[in-house]
Scaffold this motif. Structure first.
Motif, short mmCIF file in Angstrom:
data_model
loop_
_atom_site.label_atom_id
_atom_site.label_comp_id
_atom_site.label_asym_id
_atom_site.label_seq_id
_atom_site.Cartn_x
_atom_site.Cartn_y
_atom_site.Cartn_z
N GLY A 1 -13.02 -7.46 14.09
CA GLY A 1 -13.95 -8.69 13.86
C GLY A 1 -13.91 -9.04 12.15
N ARG A 2 -12.90 -8.68 11.56
CA ARG A 2 -12.98 -8.86 10.09
C ARG A 2 -11.48 -8.94 9.64
N PRO A 3 -11.09 -9.93 8.71
CA PRO A 3 -9.67 -10.11 8.29
C PRO A 3 -9.21 -9.00 7.71
N VAL A 4 -7.80 -8.67 8.25
CA VAL A 4 -6.97 -7.61 7.83
C VAL A 4 -5.86 -7.92 7.50
N ARG A 5 -5.10 -7.61 6.18
CA ARG A 5 -3.75 -8.17 6.07
C ARG A 5 -2.77 -6.98 5.62
N TYR A 6 -1.63 -7.40 5.52
CA TYR A 6 -0.52 -6.24 5.14
C TYR A 6 -0.18 -6.54 3.79
N GLU A 7 -0.08 -5.54 2.80
CA GLU A 7 0.45 -5.60 1.63
C GLU A 7 1.73 -4.62 1.54
N ARG A 8 3.01 -5.08 1.46
CA ARG A 8 4.26 -4.37 1.05
C ARG A 8 4.24 -3.58 -0.31
N GLN A 9 4.08 -2.17 -0.17
CA GLN A 9 4.35 -1.70 -1.60
C GLN A 9 5.85 -1.54 -1.98
N PRO A 10 6.13 -1.60 -3.31
CA PRO A 10 7.59 -1.49 -3.53
C PRO A 10 8.05 0.11 -3.51
N PHE A 11 9.08 0.38 -3.50
CA PHE A 11 9.59 1.70 -3.35
C PHE A 11 9.27 2.49 -4.54
N ASP A 12 9.36 1.85 -5.64
CA ASP A 12 9.47 2.57 -6.80
C ASP A 12 7.86 2.79 -7.16
N GLU A 13 6.98 2.02 -7.01
CA GLU A 13 5.73 2.34 -7.07
C GLU A 13 5.16 3.25 -6.29
N LEU A 14 5.80 3.37 -4.88
CA LEU A 14 5.40 4.47 -3.94
C LEU A 14 5.92 5.77 -4.57
N SER A 15 7.03 5.98 -5.10
CA SER A 15 7.62 7.16 -5.85
C SER A 15 6.64 7.41 -6.92
N ALA A 16 6.26 6.65 -7.91
CA ALA A 16 5.67 6.89 -9.16
C ALA A 16 4.29 7.52 -8.62
N THR A 17 3.37 6.79 -7.68
CA THR A 17 2.22 7.30 -7.24
C THR A 17 2.28 8.56 -6.73
N LEU A 18 3.30 8.82 -6.03
CA LEU A 18 3.43 10.36 -5.33
C LEU A 18 3.76 11.48 -6.28
N VAL A 19 4.56 11.20 -7.39
CA VAL A 19 5.01 12.25 -8.32
C VAL A 19 3.68 12.25 -9.05
N GLY A 20 2.88 11.23 -9.39
CA GLY A 20 1.67 11.22 -10.22
C GLY A 20 0.64 12.24 -9.51
N TYR A 21 0.68 12.41 -8.13
CA TYR A 21 -0.12 13.25 -7.74
C TYR A 21 0.37 14.75 -7.61
N GLY A 22 1.40 15.05 -8.29
CA GLY A 22 1.92 16.31 -8.56
C GLY A 22 2.96 16.67 -7.41
#
Length: 297
Positions: free
Chosen positions: A226-247
């Motif tokens: 009962g509320r708007p939900v939308r999808y955002e596609r994350q670039p692969f390089d952004e995913l990689s940088a985020t996960l590496v940043g988590y250690g």
């Protein structure tokens, strides 16, 4: 005797509940392998034999597999390791223990993709399929539950869905693929573990009732919540940088990225949905029963 590894995880909890309902009537005893027995509900601890420790440890597996007829095998991926270490490396002590104790049947949690063009470059999925080959090579009766992405992956994004009405992934917004509820995986696993008639090695796809794209998921969540939900596609390089940043281990991160790329290239689309491979829980049902309560918690 049925042995359940990872009994406090998403699949293991539901599998254990199902087996506690059915195993006594079938004359089956249950044994669980768990690092922290306090995480088991009190009513469960009184009805199962508990082996304390990690199912990566040979000594723990020797205790757990002694007298066992069937084993539920689930590897908890360790992001501090390479994908091969995290799957096959973790499972090697089990391979030795299965042979030493003459276990007859193993049901393992694995992934779709075997035989596809991208199976050899699918990161964590490639490592999971190699683990299947390792276990099957012992000669034990083995059934690999070939699973697509889980509905439950969305629970990691409850805060974003609640606060911003957004969830993310890395595949094309219109890429349709099978998706499944962990309850359905647990149901298939329970049926196999209680059945002593099968032998040999095979995969068992668990595909859910229909293929859905991220845009389909967004539309259904919008309707169900009962509320708007939308999808955002994350670039692969952004995913990689985020996960590496988590250690996380960089090789493991690359394994995640390669898996996501393979899924975007159709990794999960190679198995036909039939009455034997479909499972019943719809995404609408899962939203009502699981996602909505999580958002309200």
């Amino acid at each position: 005797m049925i042995v359940i590894t990872a009994p406090t995880g998403n699949i293991g909890r539901q599998l254990l509940t199902r087996l506690l309902e059915s195993a006594p009537a079938a004359g089956e005893e249950l044994r669980v392998v768990v690092r922290d027995p306090d995480r088991l509900p009190d009513e469960v601890r009184g009805r199962v034999e508990v082996v304390t420790g990690s199912h990566a440890e040979p000594a723990v597996l020797d205790r757990a597999f002694e007298g066992a007829d069937a084993v539920f095998w689930l590897v908890p991926p360790d992001a501090s390791l390479t994908p091969r270490q995290a799957y096959s490396g973790f499972s090697r002590p089990a391979v030795s223990a299965l042979a030493a104790h003459g276990v007859g049947q193993v049901v393992g949690v694995s992934a779709l993709g075997r035989g596809t063009a991208v199976a050899d470059s699918a990161g964590l999925v490639t490592a999971s399929l190699a683990m299947d080959d390792l276990i099957a090579g012992t000669g034990v009766g083995y059934r690999a539950l070939a699973c697509p992405s889980f509905f439950e992956n969305l629970l990691e994004e409850t805060a974003s869905i609640r606060e911003k009405g957004v969830f993310t992934d890395n595949v094309d917004a219109d890429r349709k693929a099978p998706r499944v509820a962990v309850a359905d995986i647990a149901a298939v696993a329970a049926g196999l573990l209680l059945d002593r008639s099968w032998t040999g090695s095979d995969s068992v796809p668990v595909l859910g009732p229909q293929d859905l794209s991220p845009n389909d998921l967004a539309q259904i969540m919008t309707e169900q919540l009962g509320r708007p939900v939308r999808y955002e596609r994350q670039p692969f390089d952004e995913l990689s940088a985020t996960l590496v940043g988590y250690g996380l281990n960089e090789a493991f991160v690359q394994g995640i990225v390669d898996m996501k790329r393979a899924k975007d290239a159709g990794l999960d689309a190679g198995v036909a949905r039939t009455p034997a491979t479909a499972s019943p829980t719809t995404f609408e049902q899962w939203c009502a029963q699981t996602l909505r309560p999580a958002l309200l918690a």
